[in-house]
Design an enzyme around this catalytic site. Structure first.
Site, PDB file in Angstrom:
ATOM      1  N   ASN A  64       0.698  -1.217  -0.005  1.00  0.00           N
ATOM      2  CA  ASN A  64       0.104  -0.126   0.169  1.00  0.00           C
ATOM      3  C   ASN A  64       1.042   1.085  -0.033  1.00  0.00           C
ATOM      4  O   ASN A  64       1.808   1.357   0.615  1.00  0.00           O
ATOM      5  CB  ASN A  64      -0.821   0.159   1.315  1.00  0.00           C
ATOM      6  N   HIS A  93      -6.631   2.737   3.954  1.00  0.00           N
ATOM      7  CA  HIS A  93      -5.834   1.447   3.876  1.00  0.00           C
ATOM      8  C   HIS A  93      -4.818   1.390   4.948  1.00  0.00           C
ATOM      9  O   HIS A  93      -4.767   0.306   5.588  1.00  0.00           O
ATOM     10  CB  HIS A  93      -5.329   1.237   2.558  1.00  0.00           C
ATOM     11  N   GLU A 150      -4.709  22.214   7.613  1.00  0.00           N
ATOM     12  CA  GLU A 150      -5.052  21.136   6.478  1.00  0.00           C
ATOM     13  C   GLU A 150      -5.613  21.672   5.408  1.00  0.00           C
ATOM     14  O   GLU A 150      -5.824  22.771   5.013  1.00  0.00           O
ATOM     15  CB  GLU A 150      -6.036  19.919   7.097  1.00  0.00           C
ATOM     16  N   GLU A 171      -0.634   0.945  -5.485  1.00  0.00           N
ATOM     17  CA  GLU A 171      -0.438   2.099  -6.156  1.00  0.00           C
ATOM     18  C   GLU A 171       0.711   2.355  -7.290  1.00  0.00           C
ATOM     19  O   GLU A 171       0.689   2.960  -8.377  1.00  0.00           O
ATOM     20  CB  GLU A 171      -0.740   3.398  -5.126  1.00  0.00           C
ATOM     21  N   ARG A 215       0.487  13.272   6.813  1.00  0.00           N
ATOM     22  CA  ARG A 215       1.177  14.214   7.509  1.00  0.00           C
ATOM     23  C   ARG A 215       1.764  13.333   8.718  1.00  0.00           C
ATOM     24  O   ARG A 215       1.397  12.419   9.277  1.00  0.00           O
ATOM     25  CB  ARG A 215       0.212  15.143   8.015  1.00  0.00           C
TER      26      ARG A 215
HETATM   27 MN    MN Z   1      -4.273   1.712  -1.114  1.00  0.00          MN
END
Ligand code: MN
Length: 454
Positions: free
Chosen positions: A152, A174, A264, A215, A157
């Protein structure tokens, strides 16, 4: 793609006159973020001499920011035009190319290996007024499912707690799921925090994909060749061989320490809470590494998430309304809450169906505007014009209360949120008439103003 690392991408920006070096000393506390924010979208900056009170030895590591500060830069980084970005990303997501593992000798990130990690040797900025200290904002976290080993990749942050500990915000996605699995077994979760990556890797990490989907495969598809990874020194994790700096470590089980507040993306502070802690076990880097920061809530920040989301959204909305041409999560809408959809309407009611599809696909989307193909969805003035002249609020606006929204939206009731759809398309019945025919000056588009000003 002509590059595969941060510094190669910086080289391209420098050739185009977009990357500027700041040679004077710049303070890591606020000043660097302020300058970076001012330049974002105009220039990418490399601060050659960042200074700060936590860097007693002086700092030799430069800090870069704003490397994809506007859509044009982002599109260039992806090798496409602005209007093709979402589609291009969606295609990469549908056709991932799996990573390859290279040995340490072929991995520039392994040029320096330091076992006694000291975060205070890194130029980590303090960005916003009420931030609880120094934060790593462009750290791509790589982890593995403790059971299946599936990789993953995500950005979080990271607050500097002390020389080898970081506080981390895990949203219910995830990485949190993986951490909870490890924690339940009483185990730490090994991670690698990668800093100094090119826009392709950063963007890929933001894809909205199923758990277990690597990814890095999207990065491979966007490069047109597999991304090269290298095995960690102290963790069983592979990470990009061309990163500038990688911090290896583990999220400790059953440990929580105060993290936040932190400014944020919605331009508000996320509050302080007791959150997970990362203990660092090793730092690897290139010789003369470059540190990367993304100033929160700038276009560089919101666009990373927006571009990745737009790709998925386009596919979902096209599934129910095939005449959908393009989508845009606007910067004013924090890259999450406001969606503009462009359709080539062929049937009455299609605009509303597109709104349903969009609102149903994501908790974050709050207000949706649908426009025709003659409206530039990337131009807020044009979208505003469509609302002003093609919308009657009593029949073209609808509101749904009490849906799932985003917890970071302070106007929501802890995430419970109203949703609104605005149909700003020309009514089908009027399409054949010239009632909504936009004014135009023949030849205007082709005019080169400079040639008249000589
Ligand atoms: Mn993921």
């Amino acid at each position: 793609m002509k590059y595969k690392s941060l510094r190669e991408w910086m080289g391209i920006l420098e050739q185009n006159g977009i990357l500027k070096h700041i040679t004077k000393e710049v303070n890591l506390e606020f000043e660097l973020a302020a300058v970076g924010k001012k330049a974002c979208g105009k220039y990418a900056l490399c601060f050659d001499h960042p200074i700060g009170k936590n860097l007693p030895l002086g700092n030799k590591i430069p800090v870069v920011t704003g490397l994809t500060g506007n859509r044009k830069m982002f599109a260039q980084a992806m090798g496409v035009t602005v209007d093709k970005m979402s589609e291009h990303f969606a295609d990469a997501q549908s056709h991932p190319i799996q990573p390859v593992i290279v040995d340490s000798k072929s991995a520039p990130v392994k040029e320096v290996i330091i076992k006694d990690v000291n975060l205070y040797n890194l130029p980590i900025p303090i960005h916003h007024e009420k931030d609880n200290g120094q934060y790593i904002t462009a750290g791509v976290v790589v982890a593995k499912n403790p059971v299946t080993g599936e990789r993953n990749v995500s950005i979080h942050r990271l607050q500097v707690n002390d020389k080898n500990h970081l506080g981390v915000l895990l949203l219910p996605r995830h990485l949190m799921a993986l951490q909870r699995m490890a924690e339940k077994a009483g185990q730490p979760l090994e991670i690698a925090i990668c800093i100094g990556l090119d826009p392709i890797v950063l963007l890929s990490s933001q894809a909205i994909v199923a758990m277990g989907f690597d990814e890095f495969g999207i990065a491979g598809a966007l490069y047109g060749k597999p991304i090269e990874l290298v095995k960690g020194e102290t963790v069983d994790i592979e990470y990009p061989a061309h990163a500038e700096i990688v911090l290896e470590g583990k999220i400790l089980p059953n440990v929580r320490k105060p993290e936040g507040p932190f400014g944020e993306y919605p331009k508000y502070y996320g509050p302080q809470k007791n959150r997970e802690v990362v203990e660092l076990t090793c730092m690897v880097s290139r010789n003369n590494p470059i540190f990367q920061t993304i100033v929160p809530a700038t276009d560089e920040h919101t666009m990373l998430g927006a571009v990745a989301r737009e790709g998925g959204l386009l596919k979902i909305i096209q599934h129910s309304v095939p005449t959908t041409k393009a989508v845009h999560l606007t910067p004013g809408g924090t890259g999450r809450y406001h969606l503009v959809i462009q359709i080539d309407k062929k049937n009455a009611g299609e605009a509303k169906n597109a709104i349903f599809a969009a609102l149903g696909s994501s908790q974050e989307i709050k207000h949706v505007v649908v426009v025709d193909t003659d409206v530039d969805i990337f131009d807020p003035v044009d979208v505003n014009w469509a609302i002003a002249t093609r919308c009657q609020a009593d029949k073209d606006v609808f509101i749904i209360s009490g849906a799932c929204g985003n917890k970071l939206d302070p106007s929501s009731k802890d995430g419970l949120s109203a949703k609104m759809g605005i149909d700003a398309t020309i009514p089908m019945a009027d399409k054949a008439t010239n009632k909504f025919h936009r004014i135009q000056i023949p030849g205007e588009k082709e005019i080169d103003l400079d040639s008249y000003l000589l």
